[in-house]
Design an enzyme around this catalytic site. Structure first.
Site, mmCIF file in Angstrom:
data_model
loop_
_atom_site.group_PDB
_atom_site.id
_atom_site.type_symbol
_atom_site.label_atom_id
_atom_site.label_comp_id
_atom_site.label_asym_id
_atom_site.label_seq_id
_atom_site.Cartn_x
_atom_site.Cartn_y
_atom_site.Cartn_z
ATOM 1 C CB ALA A 78 -17.952 -0.108 -3.043
ATOM 2 N N GLY A 79 -20.900 0.893 -3.181
ATOM 3 C CA GLY A 79 -22.291 0.725 -2.770
ATOM 4 C C GLY A 79 -23.266 0.820 -3.936
ATOM 5 C CE LYS A 90 -4.541 0.689 0.391
ATOM 6 N NZ LYS A 90 -5.580 -0.228 -0.070
ATOM 7 N N GLY A 137 -24.030 3.938 2.007
ATOM 8 C CA GLY A 137 -23.025 4.412 1.042
ATOM 9 C C GLY A 137 -23.484 4.128 -0.375
HETATM 10 P P1 NAD Z 1 -16.798 6.422 -2.584
HETATM 11 O O1 NAD Z 1 -16.129 7.641 -2.086
HETATM 12 O O2 NAD Z 1 -17.024 6.241 -4.043
HETATM 13 O O3 NAD Z 1 -18.229 6.294 -1.892
HETATM 14 C C1 NAD Z 1 -18.419 6.448 -0.516
HETATM 15 C C2 NAD Z 1 -19.893 6.649 -0.245
HETATM 16 O O4 NAD Z 1 -20.078 6.779 1.156
HETATM 17 C C3 NAD Z 1 -20.464 7.921 -0.873
HETATM 18 O O5 NAD Z 1 -21.774 7.676 -1.322
HETATM 19 C C4 NAD Z 1 -20.489 8.907 0.298
HETATM 20 O O6 NAD Z 1 -21.462 9.914 0.150
HETATM 21 C C5 NAD Z 1 -20.850 7.932 1.402
HETATM 22 N N1 NAD Z 1 -20.545 8.495 2.726
HETATM 23 C C6 NAD Z 1 -19.513 9.281 3.098
HETATM 24 N N2 NAD Z 1 -19.626 9.610 4.392
HETATM 25 C C7 NAD Z 1 -20.740 8.986 4.835
HETATM 26 C C8 NAD Z 1 -21.383 8.920 6.086
HETATM 27 N N3 NAD Z 1 -20.906 9.558 7.137
HETATM 28 N N4 NAD Z 1 -22.485 8.168 6.180
HETATM 29 C C9 NAD Z 1 -22.983 7.518 5.112
HETATM 30 N N5 NAD Z 1 -22.429 7.533 3.908
HETATM 31 C C10 NAD Z 1 -21.322 8.267 3.770
HETATM 32 O O7 NAD Z 1 -15.986 5.183 -1.975
HETATM 33 P P2 NAD Z 1 -16.000 3.665 -2.466
HETATM 34 O O8 NAD Z 1 -14.932 3.446 -3.442
HETATM 35 O O9 NAD Z 1 -17.399 3.264 -2.783
HETATM 36 O O10 NAD Z 1 -15.528 2.950 -1.119
HETATM 37 C C11 NAD Z 1 -16.430 2.713 -0.054
HETATM 38 C C12 NAD Z 1 -15.792 1.731 0.918
HETATM 39 O O11 NAD Z 1 -15.514 0.506 0.250
HETATM 40 C C13 NAD Z 1 -14.472 2.191 1.493
HETATM 41 O O12 NAD Z 1 -14.353 1.665 2.803
HETATM 42 C C14 NAD Z 1 -13.456 1.533 0.602
HETATM 43 O O13 NAD Z 1 -12.208 1.375 1.237
HETATM 44 C C15 NAD Z 1 -14.125 0.205 0.370
HETATM 45 N N6 NAD Z 1 -13.628 -0.462 -0.818
HETATM 46 C C16 NAD Z 1 -13.856 0.059 -2.056
HETATM 47 C C17 NAD Z 1 -13.340 -0.587 -3.154
HETATM 48 C C18 NAD Z 1 -13.581 -0.057 -4.555
HETATM 49 O O14 NAD Z 1 -13.158 -0.731 -5.509
HETATM 50 N N7 NAD Z 1 -14.240 1.052 -4.726
HETATM 51 C C19 NAD Z 1 -12.591 -1.763 -3.008
HETATM 52 C C20 NAD Z 1 -12.405 -2.280 -1.725
HETATM 53 C C21 NAD Z 1 -12.926 -1.612 -0.638
#
Ligand code: NAD
Length: 425
Positions: free
Chosen positions: A235-236, A119, A231
């Site tokens: 991812a969500g 990382k 979220g």
């Molecule tokens: P992102 O920034 O695209 O999305 C994050 C989402 O969470 C957004 O909709 C944001 O509005 C929401 N959010 C932020 N603060 C919040 C709060 N206090 N309450 C509720 N929602 C809130 O990020 P992502 O890439 O979707 O990543 C989300 C999680 O998944 C992280 O923990 C990340 O490490 C993990 N993850 C992502 C990936 C990937 O490929 N994107 C891979 C592995 C793990």
């Protein structure tokens, strides 16, 4: 990527090491692998193999030179080249990057891909830099790391606030350094510049495959399943979109708030609403609720997909879902994870549930190494195979040694890494 990910991670490495020791005890007690205990190979896993700190001088648009601090931690490569993201955030530090590099080693071993854990990151608020400054910063990072990365050494990827465009700049600068086009030095590149089909939705799709495997295993695949997703980012959103035909998504949220509709949300319409209004709230037909209320909903499956540490000692007792699918990294703190397990809640751990992204990153590397382009259906079918196989082994490990799924995942991963270390030491 989620901003909150890079906070309160100081104690993360301590947690990681505790999980490592617990897994090692189980491996020894049940003689899972043959180890010469006198050699104490486990000691290798208690330390990162290499920690690189770099200073990056960058010419700003104003004509001033700023110097940024960057890190790359290469934790373990017993099973293959180090693999893991690069994040740009003002709170990046050595401890955090070290913990995340350890985590990547575990994740790659759970998914059984031939990669180790790494990382990195730069201490910077990327929102304060212009695109040209970000390009110069990324190229400076590539030059500084060039002697210690490479397709067979260490393969970075995007992470918090880093983009496919930045991966492309990194690849280009590294290629100039070695004197030949080397796309396999980094993954998460744009499709037009050596990226893989399926990478953008891989984390969400991997989570869908994980949940499918779990519901089949527990004879719930014919039941109507209600789901709340915290979220609606990369991812969500993709999880919700891909899960929509199978299960009823009744709630979701973003940083502005949450929404709930008992009858199920129309995810396609919600994506359009979010594009238009920049939030999921005020979605026609749904009720606005708070993020705390979303977490406490009476649903079959709760999917935290936003931030780390959202289920803690403050709110764990309010959780009613029988299953938690961890798409975010570390959304349930460790002590509460154990309490929920004792209460009968199943937590499908992040190291499997969100591993789709790293698995397809590995596929991108594999395609680059072979100079191939795979069809989307092939990428997704291979992803499914990896996830289902990992889930099946995880479930067998849990059943055989009466463990929770998180501990079982660590046992599986640590045993695999130790076996590789033992063969070479
Ligand atoms: P992102 O920034 O695209 O999305 C994050 C989402 O969470 C957004 O909709 C944001 O509005 C929401 N959010 C932020 N603060 C919040 C709060 N206090 N309450 C509720 N929602 C809130 O990020 P992502 O890439 O979707 O990543 C989300 C999680 O998944 C992280 O923990 C990340 O490490 C993990 N993850 C992502 C990936 C990937 O490929 N994107 C891979 C592995 C793990």
């Amino acid at each position: 990527m989620a901003e909150g990910q890079v906070r309160d991670d100081k104690s993360m490495m301590k947690d990681n090491l505790n999980q490592l020791e617990a897994a090692y005890e189980i491996i020894k007690t049940h003689k899972l692998i043959s180890l010469d205990e006198k050699k104490n190979v486990i000691e290798i896993l208690r330390h990162p193999k290499r920690l690189v700190r770099v200073s990056l001088p960058v010419l700003m648009d104003s004509g001033v030179i700023n110097v940024y601090e960057g890190y790359r931690v290469q934790y373990n490569d017993a099973r293959g080249p180090f693999k893991g993201g690069l994040r740009y955030h003002h709170e990046v530090d050595e401890d955090e990057v070290t913990s995340l590099a350890f985590w990547m080693a575990i994740k790659c071993a759970v998914a059984d891909i031939p990669m180790g854990g790494g990382k990195g990151g730069i201490v910077v608020n990327p929102k304060e830099l212009s695109s040209a400054e970000l390009e110069r910063l990324t190229r400076a990072l590539a030059r500084a790391l060039a002697p210690v990365v490479g397709p067979n050494v260490d393969v970075p990827a995007p992470d918090v606030y880093t983009t496919p465009q930045m991966m492309s700049w990194f690849k280009d600068e590294y290629s100039k350094y070695v004197g030949k086009e080397t796309p396999a030095v980094i993954t998460g590149k744009p499709m037009e510049d050596g990226g893989s089909l399926g990478r953008d939705k891989a984390t969400g799709l991997g989570a869908v495959y994980t949940l499918e495997a779990y519901l089949t295993q527990t004879a719930q695949s014919e039941k109507e399943i209600t789901v709340a997703v915290q979220g609606f980012g990369n991812a969500g959103l993709h999880f919700a979109e891909l899960a929509h035909p199978n299960w009823k998504i009744v709630a979701t949220s973003d940083s502005k708030g949450a929404i709930y509709n008992e009858a199920g949300l129309d995810i396609k319409a919600l994506i359009e609403h979010k594009e238009k209004t920049k939030s999921v709230i005020d979605f026609p037909g749904a009720k606005n609720i708070t993020n705390e209320e979303l977490l406490a909903l009476e649903v079959d499956v709760l999917v935290p997909a936003a931030l780390n540490s959202v289920i803690t000692e403050k709110n764990w007792e309010s959780i009613k879902a029988k299953t938690i699918l961890e798409i975010a990294n570390g959304p349930v703190s460790l002590p509460e994870s154990e309490k929920l397990f004792r209460k009968g809640t199943t937590i499908i751990p992040d190291v499997l549930a969100n591993s789709g992204g790293v698995v397809v990153s590995y596929f991108e590397w594999d395609q680059n190494m072979k100079n191939e382009h795979w069809e989307l259906n092939d990428v997704n079918a291979k992803l499914k195979e990896k996830i289902v196989t990992a889930f099946t082994t995880l479930w067998e490990t849990k059943e055989k040694y009466s463990l929770d799924l998180r501990t079982a995942a660590y046992v599986m991963a640590v045993a695999r890494i130790l076996e590789a270390e033992a063969k070479r030491n």
